[in-house]
Design an enzyme around this catalytic site. Structure first.
Site, PDB file in Angstrom:
ATOM      1  CB  CYS A  50      10.946  -4.116 -30.770  1.00 51.02           C
ATOM      2  SG  CYS A  50      10.558  -5.522 -30.392  1.00 51.02           S
ATOM      3  CD  GLN A 116       9.315 -13.358 -26.203  1.00 53.29           C
ATOM      4  OE1 GLN A 116       9.968 -13.997 -27.780  1.00 53.29           O
ATOM      5  NE2 GLN A 116       9.461 -12.859 -25.391  1.00 53.29           N
ATOM      6  CG  MET A 193      23.643  -9.138 -14.176  1.00 53.45           C
ATOM      7  SD  MET A 193      22.987  -9.229 -15.791  1.00 53.45           S
ATOM      8  CE  MET A 193      23.684 -10.765 -16.183  1.00 53.45           C
TER       9      MET A 193
END
Lengths: 420, 262
Positions: A50, A116, A193
């Protein structure tokens, strides 16, 4: 042969452009075929995440071949090649290798040290093996990339400290309770949150998560997502009694957890530790609670300062990581140089082998029957191995240095004639 | 020579863990722990070789007592490391080991017991008492560690102490383990001491000041453990009591050694 890379990332291109250029798995085969149709591109690797789209090429003329890749990408994405060039970067040779190593180690990521990307780089190599072409160069590059990424992760603290507020809150809880195995969390509110914090908590081994919210349906939805229990907001004080970690983020104008409430609860809990995380503005939890023994209250500013401290710590670790990457690049360059020596070593060895075979043949014909062929073969092979040992070792060790010698100097060095 | 080498190994381990504390290097961490394991082994070898050369259990000089104290503190740390994997505990334990080691150097010829210690009980009583005290000291150090880390969390300091020291609950577990182990060893020491007194001293030791004070020390820790079990102590209270406990033990030993046994 050298490595070249052309690509764009979060620093050079907007998310719209990155989306446009991203290569989904189903298109990989076609793109690899198009790229490898160029005969001067020997191996290729596409890394598409991404935050970046990069094309790694093993080629002998990087300028021309990168141009051909850019044309393919421009055609595939219907973007003007000129526009594309405004957002891409290219690296060649040492810089390209270093770039890949940095990417795999998370040193070029939006969140420094994020883990990642390492998995994504490994996947990219696997896809290249399936759809593209991975030969000796990329195989070695894959091995070196995995090695350096693992080394950086184990020998530096680059990925140790959380750099998001919700993750930092969970890590702080671990600093108090160690393991969250037998602990219970109470989430007050069901906003974004709270959702992030609840998700982080549910990924740990926490015993239970209770979610309470003024709008009960929202609490129920979040509870479903994180395998928690939704409870009505009205009985908040009851839930406090059993909670070890309290995370609050509501839109309430005043404190919803008061000093007096917690003081009485702590007596009943025999002062078993409680950790309050107040992510709301205005605050939900009275900061005075921090004065009670075994209670710890952190608000959004405290968490932000944790995150800032962690970011600085990661930057410090990145310096160490970069040194490791530089050393790994040097090792890889040494391997590339050694590739040039291999044909010379093979040629020299086969030249002497040929002489040996010719001599055996000649002697066997000349002294038919009076010489033992096996013994002769053994003697000459042994002589050859001993005679070639020093020059071949020196060639392997010194041949990659790139130093220039006269022919006479080269002979002296190869055969160790000066006896050093 | 071997004693110097042992002390040097402990010192190396301390310097390495100190460097690891500031520089966070895996290599320094590994080397500090290897050095610590080697130190404990060398310490054990020192005691055995001295036993062989003296032809009696090495317990008659202050040097021997301190060497044994070093060994038990080192062993205590190794046990806790194997169980909890918290290397920075050695940062607090090693200064005491090194101080005991230096003390041993300075007091090599100070003999505090002239009579021959040949009874079987001395092999049990002395190691158990010293071992128990070593674990009580470790539990007090865990108490200090708890207060240091708790202060960081309360005041929101996210520096090296916060980052490197264990979570509060882990420190509390370390404290509990040390206090229970210390209590079991110390109880064994007291019981064997009483039996030793009955057999060797014809019962006169029972009323000796040394035994009475040792018993007082035992009672203190017995009370701590009982309160912990029955009423439940907060981690902070447990940390405070283990610090108070070791101070009382040291006062008892000091009092017995300097006033009552004169």
């Amino acid at each position: 042969m050298q490595l070249a890379v052309v690509g764009l990332n979060h620093n050079t291109a907007s998310v719209d452009l990155r989306e446009c250029l991203a290569v989904p798995q189903e298109k990989l085969e076609q793109i690899y075929t198009n790229i490898l149709a160029n005969e001067r591109i020997y191996e290729a690797l596409i890394l598409s995440t991404c935050n970046r789209v990069e094309y790694y090429l093993v080629t002998d003329d990087f300028l021309c071949n990168i141009e051909s890749v850019l044309k393919i990408v421009a055609e595939e994405s219907n973007i003007e090649i000129g526009e594309l060039k405004n957002h891409t970067y290219t690296y060649c040779g040492k810089d390209a290798i270093k770039h890949l190593f940095k990417v795999a180690c998370g040193l070029d990521s939006l969140v420094l040290g994020e883990p990642q990307i390492f998995g994504q780089v490994k996947d990219a190599f696997n896809f290249a093996k399936i759809y593209g072409k991975v030969d000796r160069f990329l195989k070695k590059l894959e091995e070196s990339t995995i090695k350096i990424a693992k080394k950086v992760r184990t020998e530096t603290g680059i990925a140790e400290n959380p750099v998001s507020v919700s993750y930092a809150a969970v890590e702080l809880a671990k600093k108090i309770f160690g393991s969250l195995k037998n602990k219970s969390a109470l989430i007050i509110g069901a906003g974004e949150m709270c959702e992030l914090a609840a998700k982080h908590l549910s990924s740990t081994d926490i015993n239970s998560i209770v979610i309470t919210n003024r709008t009960f349906e929202k609490a129920e939805n979040l509870a479903r997502e994180v395998s928690g229990i939704a409870k009505p907001f009205e009985n908040l004080k009851e839930y406090l009694m059993d909670a070890d970690i309290v995370i609050s983020s509501t839109g309430a104008p005043n404190f919803i957890v008061s000093y007096e409430d917690v003081k009485s609860i702590m007596i009943k809990r025999k002062y078993s530790p409680m950790f309050f995380i107040d992510i709301a503005v205005p605050r939900d939890i009275d900061p005075k609670i921090n004065e009670i023994e075994n209670t710890y209250v952190y608000d959004i500013d405290d968490l932000k300062s944790v995150v800032e401290a962690n970011k600085k710590a990661r930057e410090k670790e990145a310096v160490k990581a970069l040194q490791m990457v530089d050393a790994a690049v040097e090792d890889f360059l040494y391997w590339i140089k050694s590739l040039k020596i291999v044909p010379a070593i093979k040629g020299l060895r086969s030249y002497f082998e040929q002489i040996r075979e010719t001599e055996i043949k000649r002697l066997m014909e000349k002294y038919k029957g009076s010489i033992d062929e096996q013994l002769l073969n053994y003697a000459l092979t042994s002589y050859l191995n001993k005679a070639l040992h020093t020059p071949l070792t020196n060639l392997k060790n010194l041949g990659v240095s790139g130093d220039k010698y006269t022919l006479a100097e080269a002979v002296e060095i190869l055969f160790n004639l000066k006896g050093e | 020579m071997l004693y110097s080498l042992t002390l040097f190994a402990y010192l190396s381990s301390f310097l390495l863990i100190l460097l690891h504390f500031f520089h966070n290097s895996r290599k320094l961490y590994i080397f500090s722990q290897i050095s610590m394991f080697i130190s404990v082994m060398l310490n054990f070898l020192t005691i055995i070789l001295r036993w062989v050369s003296l032809k009696q259990f090495p317990a008659s000089t202050l040097f021997d007592i301190l060497s044994m104290t070093m060994f038990f503190l080192g062993t205590g740390y190794v046990i806790l490391f194997v169980k909890y994997k918290r290397p920075f505990l050695s940062l607090l334990i090693l200064p005491f080991i090194i101080a005991a080691g230096v003390g041993g150097f300075l007091s090599e010829n100070i003999v505090y017991k002239k009579q021959h210690l040949s009874t079987f009980w001395i092999y049990i009583h002395l190691p158990l008492t010293i071992g128990g005290t070593a674990f009580f000291l470790i539990s007090a150090l865990c108490g200090i560690l708890y207060f240091m880390q708790e202060r960081q969390l309360k005041n929101k300091n996210f520096g090296l102490i916060f980052k490197n020291f264990p979570p509060l609950e882990t420190i509390n577990n370390l404290n509990n383990f040390s206090i229970f182990t210390g209590f079991v060893l110390f109880s064994g020491g007291i019981i064997s001491g009483i039996i030793w007194g009955l057999i060797e001293w014809n019962g006169t030791l029972i009323l000796s000041s040394k035994l009475i004070f040792s018993f007082i020390t035992w009672i203190i820790f017995f009370i701590i453990i009982i309160i912990k079990k029955i009423r439940g102590l907060t981690p902070k209270q447990a940390a405070s009591l283990s610090i108070i406990g070791i101070i009382l033990i040291l006062l008892t030993y000091h009092g017995v050694a300097n006033f009552l046994l004169r």
